[in-house]
Scaffold this motif. Structure first.
Motif, PDB file in Angstrom:
ATOM      1  N   ASP A  62       0.804  -1.221   0.000  1.00 48.73           N
ATOM      2  CA  ASP A  62       0.000   0.000   0.000  1.00 48.73           C
ATOM      3  C   ASP A  62       0.838   1.273   0.000  1.00 48.73           C
ATOM      4  O   ASP A  62       0.371   2.318  -0.448  1.00 48.73           O
ATOM      5  N   THR A  63       2.055   1.223   0.480  1.00 46.68           N
ATOM      6  CA  THR A  63       2.894   2.423   0.581  1.00 46.68           C
ATOM      7  C   THR A  63       4.076   2.380  -0.378  1.00 46.68           C
ATOM      8  O   THR A  63       4.292   3.303  -1.151  1.00 46.68           O
ATOM      9  N   GLU A 117       3.108   2.821  -4.301  1.00 40.96           N
ATOM     10  CA  GLU A 117       2.141   3.857  -4.698  1.00 40.96           C
ATOM     11  C   GLU A 117       2.500   4.430  -6.059  1.00 40.96           C
ATOM     12  O   GLU A 117       3.670   4.651  -6.357  1.00 40.96           O
ATOM     13  N   LYS A 170      -3.054   3.201  -6.661  1.00 41.86           N
ATOM     14  CA  LYS A 170      -3.341   4.632  -6.823  1.00 41.86           C
ATOM     15  C   LYS A 170      -4.583   4.964  -6.003  1.00 41.86           C
ATOM     16  O   LYS A 170      -5.640   4.357  -6.188  1.00 41.86           O
ATOM     17  N   TYR A 171      -4.435   5.906  -5.081  1.00 47.39           N
ATOM     18  CA  TYR A 171      -5.553   6.348  -4.251  1.00 47.39           C
ATOM     19  C   TYR A 171      -6.228   7.517  -4.961  1.00 47.39           C
ATOM     20  O   TYR A 171      -5.596   8.524  -5.240  1.00 47.39           O
TER      21      TYR A 171
END
Length: 168
Positions: free
Chosen positions: A22-23, A26, A34-35
């Motif tokens: 998740d980190t 990215e 991708k958030y």
């Protein structure tokens, strides 16, 4: 005395597993997360934190439009996340297809919990999208992509068969 345990069994569908964090992963490239829309917060942990690479991302899940996307090449993707009593629901889709429910709510907090799996997919690039439903926290921790070294087969090949039958 009684002992209960959870067993996670993977079906063999690929040659190897690629882990997407998740980190560390990215971005909007291949094998990255991708958030998009809304606020996705980093929940940083310490060295002994049980989350994958000691952290995860979370969204408060108060809207129905916040989402994350994971681009990957493979034949399957599994989602692992943090679950807890105040967490909610997400909706997952592959390549813009039908959505299915991802449950992040649990009676007790736990980390790196298997929460969703795609069906077996054609061996090519895909996009997993998980959007919030608006009923509680949604987290992102780790995505395991099943990668196959075999080429994608998209069309059937017809072969001629000649046989002589002497008995029916």
């Amino acid at each position: 005395a009684w002992v209960s345990t959870h067993v996670f069994v993977r079906e063999l569908v690929a040659d190897r597993i690629v882990k997407i964090d998740d980190t560390a992963d990215e971005g909007d490239g291949l094998n990255q997360i991708k958030y998009t829309a809304g606020t996705w917060n980093l929940a940083q942990g310490e060295a002994n934190d049980p989350r994958y690479n000691h952290n995860d991302h979370y969204n408060l899940g108060t809207t129905k439009v916040d989402y994350l996307e994971v681009r990957f090449t493979g034949v399957k993707i599994d989602v692992f996340a943090t679950v807890a009593s105040h967490h909610g629901t997400g909706m997952a889709s592959i390549d813009g297809g039908p959505e299915s429910k991802v449950v992040y709510k649990a009676t007790q907090r736990a980390e790196q919990v298997f929460v969703w799996s795609s069906p077996i997919l054609p061996n090519r690039e895909h996009v997993l999208k998980i959007r919030t439903v608006g009923d509680g926290v949604v987290t992102a921790d780790r995505f395991d992509v099943s990668v196959s070294d075999k080429p994608e087969v998209t069309t059937a090949t017809l072969k001629e068969l000649t046989a002589t039958f002497t008995n029916l």
